[in-house]
Scaffold this active site. Structure first.
Site, PDB file in Angstrom:
ATOM      1  N   ASP A  80       0.804  -1.221   0.000  1.00 25.90           N
ATOM      2  CA  ASP A  80       0.000   0.000   0.000  1.00 25.90           C
ATOM      3  C   ASP A  80       0.840   1.277   0.000  1.00 25.90           C
ATOM      4  OD1 ASP A  80      -3.025  -1.027   1.106  1.00 25.90           O
ATOM      5  OD2 ASP A  80      -1.310  -2.280   1.635  1.00 25.90           O
ATOM      6  N   GLU A 132      -4.328   2.146  -3.686  1.00 25.09           N
ATOM      7  CA  GLU A 132      -5.667   2.601  -3.289  1.00 25.09           C
ATOM      8  C   GLU A 132      -5.645   3.640  -2.178  1.00 25.09           C
ATOM      9  OE1 GLU A 132      -8.241   0.066  -1.185  1.00 25.09           O
ATOM     10  OE2 GLU A 132      -6.854   0.154   0.487  1.00 25.09           O
ATOM     11  N   ASN A 133      -4.480   3.881  -1.566  1.00 28.36           N
ATOM     12  CA  ASN A 133      -4.347   4.919  -0.531  1.00 28.36           C
ATOM     13  C   ASN A 133      -3.395   6.030  -0.956  1.00 28.36           C
ATOM     14  OD1 ASN A 133      -4.351   2.137   1.565  1.00 28.36           O
ATOM     15  ND2 ASN A 133      -5.976   3.650   1.677  1.00 28.36           N
ATOM     16  N   ASN A 153     -10.444  -1.886  -0.866  1.00 28.55           N
ATOM     17  CA  ASN A 153     -11.685  -1.283  -0.386  1.00 28.55           C
ATOM     18  C   ASN A 153     -11.771   0.219  -0.659  1.00 28.55           C
ATOM     19  OD1 ASN A 153      -9.577  -1.451   1.711  1.00 28.55           O
ATOM     20  ND2 ASN A 153     -10.997  -0.265   2.958  1.00 28.55           N
ATOM     21  N   HIS A 154     -10.636   0.864  -0.974  1.00 30.17           N
ATOM     22  CA  HIS A 154     -10.650   2.300  -1.301  1.00 30.17           C
ATOM     23  C   HIS A 154     -10.493   2.562  -2.804  1.00 30.17           C
ATOM     24  CE1 HIS A 154     -10.730   3.661   2.838  1.00 30.17           C
ATOM     25  NE2 HIS A 154      -9.707   2.874   3.135  1.00 30.17           N
ATOM     26  N   HIS A 159      -6.169  -8.352  -0.869  1.00 28.59           N
ATOM     27  CA  HIS A 159      -6.369  -7.184  -0.029  1.00 28.59           C
ATOM     28  C   HIS A 159      -7.338  -7.559   1.084  1.00 28.59           C
ATOM     29  CE1 HIS A 159      -5.753  -2.837   0.336  1.00 28.59           C
ATOM     30  NE2 HIS A 159      -7.003  -2.762   0.767  1.00 28.59           N
ATOM     31  N   HIS A 187      -3.316  -4.226   2.673  1.00 34.16           N
ATOM     32  CA  HIS A 187      -4.409  -3.615   3.435  1.00 34.16           C
ATOM     33  C   HIS A 187      -4.034  -3.232   4.859  1.00 34.16           C
ATOM     34  CE1 HIS A 187      -8.352  -2.378   4.740  1.00 34.16           C
ATOM     35  NE2 HIS A 187      -8.357  -3.286   5.703  1.00 34.16           N
ATOM     36  N   HIS A 216      -1.162  -2.471   6.124  1.00 36.76           N
ATOM     37  CA  HIS A 216      -0.067  -1.495   6.103  1.00 36.76           C
ATOM     38  C   HIS A 216       1.109  -1.898   6.989  1.00 36.76           C
ATOM     39  CE1 HIS A 216      -2.727   2.128   4.659  1.00 36.76           C
ATOM     40  NE2 HIS A 216      -3.021   0.987   4.056  1.00 36.76           N
TER      41      HIS A 216
END
Length: 268
Positions: A8, A39-40, A67-68, A147, A172, A174
């Site tokens: 991530d 995604e982050n 999820n993001h 993830h 996910h 991190h």
């Protein structure tokens, strides 16, 4: 085929340290492909069109999500034109795709993005959907970005797909785990860990999460901008779909030497 997978990427700090290191790693380790979970990457939540272009320009070949993935609404319309995928097990009709096939000369890699179930948004069953995803893979070399929140769920999918794919790397949480291994020629790690702020809380400024735990009320998370940074990547090598070597590299502000962790090898 030798590729690198970055966990991530969180916020500006993550984008900056990744852009500083991707091309160096490609040259140093002779990487054919680099894949990253992004995604982050934009403010800690989602991926903007501008930041997607920035990350692809710095040497990343394909972007995975979780999820993001759709926090920035603009990204959905770009998934057909850019090498950006989202979890395969999203419901039918969701924008984008969950598999991407990469090729460069004589080498190739197929990438599957899946999302777990525990403490995650509701989706189709990843364990069932992955069999359909495998049918869309054009390369013998297959990487899965799983993830998911629970290490038990990640361990389970490793057990389920062990020997069927080249690598399964978790994202996910991190927080990087120390279980990098190769078993039945499948490389696995429960979580690669973030690239971004090393201090703080999972890449975010520590003030808001500490207040949340102290008061029981949610406070707005912000990316930790003034921080010590970390870059984390797993490098894995495959021959005809079988992983033969893997190691993790870490670059941390304030530590001169690059940290290297070799995979445990259980194959003869």
């Amino acid at each position: 085929m030798r590729a690198g997978f970055i966990g991530d990427i969180v916020g500006r700090a993550g984008r900056k340290i990744v852009s500083e290191n991707v091309k160096k790693m490609r040259d140093k380790f002779g990487l054919d492909f680099v894949i990253a979970n992004c995604e982050n990457a934009s403010g800690g939540f989602g991926l903007s069109a501008q930041n997607a272009a920035e990350l692809l320009e710095c040497g990343i070949d394909a972007i995975t999500g979780g999820n993001h993935s759709f926090d920035k609404k603009e990204i959905g319309s770009l998934m057909d034109s850019l090498p950006i995928i989202r979890p395969y097990n999203h419901f039918a009709g969701t924008a984008g795709k969950g598999v991407i096939n990469l090729k460069r000369g004589e080498v190739s890699l197929s990438v599957i993005n899946l999302m777990g179930h525990y403490a995650m948004p509701h989706t189709n069953n990843a364990f069932l959907e992955v069999q359909n995803a495998l049918k869309e893979c054009e390369s013998q070399n297959v990487l899965i970005d799983f993830h998911a929140e629970a290490t038990s769920e990640k361990n389970a999918i490793f057990g389920y797909l062990n020997g069927q794919v080249s690598a399964i790397f978790g994202t996910h949480t991190h927080v990087g785990t120390d279980d990098l291994q190769i078993l039945n020629h499948t490389a696995y790690a429960s979580d690669v860990g973030l690239s971004g702020a090393f201090d703080g809380v999972i890449g975010m400024d520590k003030e808001a999460p500490i207040k949340t735990f102290l008061t029981g009320f949610k406070h707005s998370f912000k990316v930790n901008e003034r921080c010590r940074r970390i870059f984390q990547m797993i490098v894995f090598e495959c021959e005809e779909g079988r992983c033969i070597d893997a190691f993790k590299v870490r670059v941390i502000d304030g530590i001169d030497e690059m940290q290297v962790q070799n995979a445990l090898k259980f194959d003869k």
